[in-house]
Design a protein around this motif. Sequence first.
Motif, PDB file in Angstrom:
ATOM      1  N   ASP A  67       0.811  -1.218   0.000  1.00 49.71           N
ATOM      2  CA  ASP A  67       0.000   0.000   0.000  1.00 49.71           C
ATOM      3  C   ASP A  67       0.842   1.265   0.000  1.00 49.71           C
ATOM      4  O   ASP A  67       0.423   2.301  -0.536  1.00 49.71           O
ATOM      5  N   SER A  68       2.030   1.206   0.588  1.00 45.52           N
ATOM      6  CA  SER A  68       2.905   2.382   0.608  1.00 45.52           C
ATOM      7  C   SER A  68       3.195   2.881  -0.803  1.00 45.52           C
ATOM      8  O   SER A  68       3.283   4.096  -1.041  1.00 45.52           O
ATOM      9  N   LEU A  69       3.355   1.955  -1.734  1.00 44.57           N
ATOM     10  CA  LEU A  69       3.631   2.339  -3.118  1.00 44.57           C
ATOM     11  C   LEU A  69       2.441   3.065  -3.734  1.00 44.57           C
ATOM     12  O   LEU A  69       2.609   4.017  -4.498  1.00 44.57           O
ATOM     13  N   TRP A  70       1.245   2.628  -3.417  1.00 44.30           N
ATOM     14  CA  TRP A  70       0.055   3.282  -3.939  1.00 44.30           C
ATOM     15  C   TRP A  70      -0.055   4.708  -3.415  1.00 44.30           C
ATOM     16  O   TRP A  70      -0.346   5.644  -4.180  1.00 44.30           O
ATOM     17  N   ALA A  75       0.567  10.567  -4.277  1.00 46.59           N
ATOM     18  CA  ALA A  75       1.210  11.814  -3.852  1.00 46.59           C
ATOM     19  C   ALA A  75       1.976  12.457  -4.999  1.00 46.59           C
ATOM     20  O   ALA A  75       1.979  13.686  -5.160  1.00 46.59           O
ATOM     21  N   ALA A  76       2.635  11.638  -5.803  1.00 40.71           N
ATOM     22  CA  ALA A  76       3.469  12.169  -6.878  1.00 40.71           C
ATOM     23  C   ALA A  76       2.664  12.556  -8.119  1.00 40.71           C
ATOM     24  O   ALA A  76       2.932  13.587  -8.754  1.00 40.71           O
ATOM     25  N   ASP A  77       1.675  11.746  -8.484  1.00 43.79           N
ATOM     26  CA  ASP A  77       1.009  11.915  -9.774  1.00 43.79           C
ATOM     27  C   ASP A  77      -0.490  12.180  -9.687  1.00 43.79           C
ATOM     28  O   ASP A  77      -1.129  12.394 -10.716  1.00 43.79           O
ATOM     29  N   GLY A  78      -1.052  12.146  -8.488  1.00 41.50           N
ATOM     30  CA  GLY A  78      -2.495  12.280  -8.370  1.00 41.50           C
ATOM     31  C   GLY A  78      -3.197  10.970  -8.679  1.00 41.50           C
ATOM     32  O   GLY A  78      -2.569   9.942  -8.954  1.00 41.50           O
ATOM     33  N   ALA A 109       7.177  18.380  -1.024  1.00 42.92           N
ATOM     34  CA  ALA A 109       7.315  19.637  -1.760  1.00 42.92           C
ATOM     35  C   ALA A 109       8.109  20.669  -0.975  1.00 42.92           C
ATOM     36  O   ALA A 109       8.822  21.487  -1.564  1.00 42.92           O
ATOM     37  N   VAL A 110       8.013  20.645   0.351  1.00 43.91           N
ATOM     38  CA  VAL A 110       8.673  21.667   1.170  1.00 43.91           C
ATOM     39  C   VAL A 110       9.967  21.171   1.811  1.00 43.91           C
ATOM     40  O   VAL A 110      10.738  21.976   2.347  1.00 43.91           O
ATOM     41  N   GLY A 111      10.222  19.870   1.768  1.00 45.69           N
ATOM     42  CA  GLY A 111      11.411  19.338   2.424  1.00 45.69           C
ATOM     43  C   GLY A 111      12.233  18.459   1.509  1.00 45.69           C
ATOM     44  O   GLY A 111      11.784  18.083   0.420  1.00 45.69           O
ATOM     45  N   PRO A 112      13.433  18.094   1.939  1.00 41.42           N
ATOM     46  CA  PRO A 112      14.334  17.272   1.103  1.00 41.42           C
ATOM     47  C   PRO A 112      14.037  15.787   1.241  1.00 41.42           C
ATOM     48  O   PRO A 112      14.875  15.006   1.705  1.00 41.42           O
ATOM     49  N   MET A 113      12.857  15.385   0.839  1.00 45.96           N
ATOM     50  CA  MET A 113      12.482  13.972   0.934  1.00 45.96           C
ATOM     51  C   MET A 113      11.503  13.642  -0.173  1.00 45.96           C
ATOM     52  O   MET A 113      10.805  14.534  -0.683  1.00 45.96           O
ATOM     53  N   ASP A 114      11.455  12.348  -0.521  1.00 40.06           N
ATOM     54  CA  ASP A 114      10.463  11.925  -1.496  1.00 40.06           C
ATOM     55  C   ASP A 114       9.191  11.534  -0.771  1.00 40.06           C
ATOM     56  O   ASP A 114       9.100  11.578   0.460  1.00 40.06           O
ATOM     57  N   ALA A 115       8.183  11.148  -1.537  1.00 41.09           N
ATOM     58  CA  ALA A 115       6.885  10.841  -0.947  1.00 41.09           C
ATOM     59  C   ALA A 115       6.964   9.648   0.000  1.00 41.09           C
ATOM     60  O   ALA A 115       6.286   9.620   1.034  1.00 41.09           O
ATOM     61  N   ALA A 116       7.792   8.657  -0.336  1.00 44.06           N
ATOM     62  CA  ALA A 116       7.909   7.480   0.520  1.00 44.06           C
ATOM     63  C   ALA A 116       8.464   7.855   1.888  1.00 44.06           C
ATOM     64  O   ALA A 116       7.945   7.428   2.930  1.00 44.06           O
ATOM     65  N   ALA A 117       9.523   8.663   1.900  1.00 39.13           N
ATOM     66  CA  ALA A 117      10.097   9.108   3.176  1.00 39.13           C
ATOM     67  C   ALA A 117       9.114   9.968   3.937  1.00 39.13           C
ATOM     68  O   ALA A 117       9.011   9.884   5.173  1.00 39.13           O
TER      69      ALA A 117
END
Length: 391
Positions: A67-70, A75-78, A109-117
């Motif tokens: 589910d984390s991948l979903w 988060a990335a693509d809508g 968007a505001v921090g140095p991390m990707d959606a997974a982190a």
Amino acid sequence: MTKTTVLPRVGEISAGQAAPLYSSALRRAAPALLAYAGVRAVVLLTLFVWSAAADRDAYQLLSARWDSLWYARIAADGYGHTTRLADGTTHPDLAFFPLLPWLERLLSAVGPMDAAAAGVLVSALASLAAAWGLFAIGEHLHGRRAGVLLAALWAAMPVGIVQSMAYSESLFTALAAWSLYALLTERWVWAGSLAALAGLTRPVGAAVVAALWITAAARLYRARRLSPRVVAGLALAPLGWLGYVVWVAVRRGSWTGYLDVQAEWGNGFDGGLAFARFVGGYLTGPWPGPLAGLALLLGVALVVGGLVLCVRAGQPLPLLVYAGTVVLLALCAKGYFGSKPRLLLPAFPLLLPPAVALAGARTRTAVAVTAGLTVVAAGYGAVWLLGSGPP
């Protein structure tokens, strides 16, 4: 008498008074938060050590599986992605409610991390907020010691590893717990607002809405009237859950749009018939299937017995309605049955009777029981997460 801390209503304190009051509440909750963090640290350390021995990446297991991948993709693509399986069935991402991916998108968007982190961070912070909410409920009803133990027992659930994953259980439980605490302390507008956010997090947000509405119905029956604050809270409560379901219906061009999405995933409410057949298949199958079937029956008996204990203990109506609805939706829905223990994770009122019992026991007994449960949770969580199927 046991002293409990009840936060003042919004508007009853000045801005200058707010910081000291909430700081005092945080200090009072500190033992519960430390106990919770200690249990989770043992569970996570076990996972990282076990994963290293198995040549697996523990962080990847927590942040980018199932589910984390979903959530990260949304988060990335809508919304708009659908996976087609080899058997021709489809899994659309509309099955996932939006609050967690919204937060992941904001943080990335505001921090140095990707959606997974960002998802792991949200779960970490939300799990602490949930532990604080559980402490607040336990302390309000049974005293500080019971509140601490309620938070610790929730941390030591066998499936508690999910609390540290980029899943929505921690976020939902935090919102549900604080909504129910607001309801118990007569803050109906706060209760409704938090219920609306819980309804944007998971389908089981309907359980929080049910707690508010049935509690209000009982009050209306007794008093024959509802105050404007109660009415406002009731109006706010279903907005999140209902808003997302209606949005999916419009997007799909069908009023049954969300039910259709769930059906594509093989999910739906059938009163527990599919789960009964699943258990029956184990009981009538070759050895060791019957042993697994008996274990499943024992698990169901423990959950139902926990509900009975809650009723006999005289838990407040909001907690009984909430816990009963969570259990009903978890046990009586068809779908991937390996996820049922995880679906029961938000049903924290079931842990209140054992927390109260441990609160009345000697300290060494409470510590020993919590430590034993922590060991079980650490081992079970590592084996479960390193397995082939999603939790």
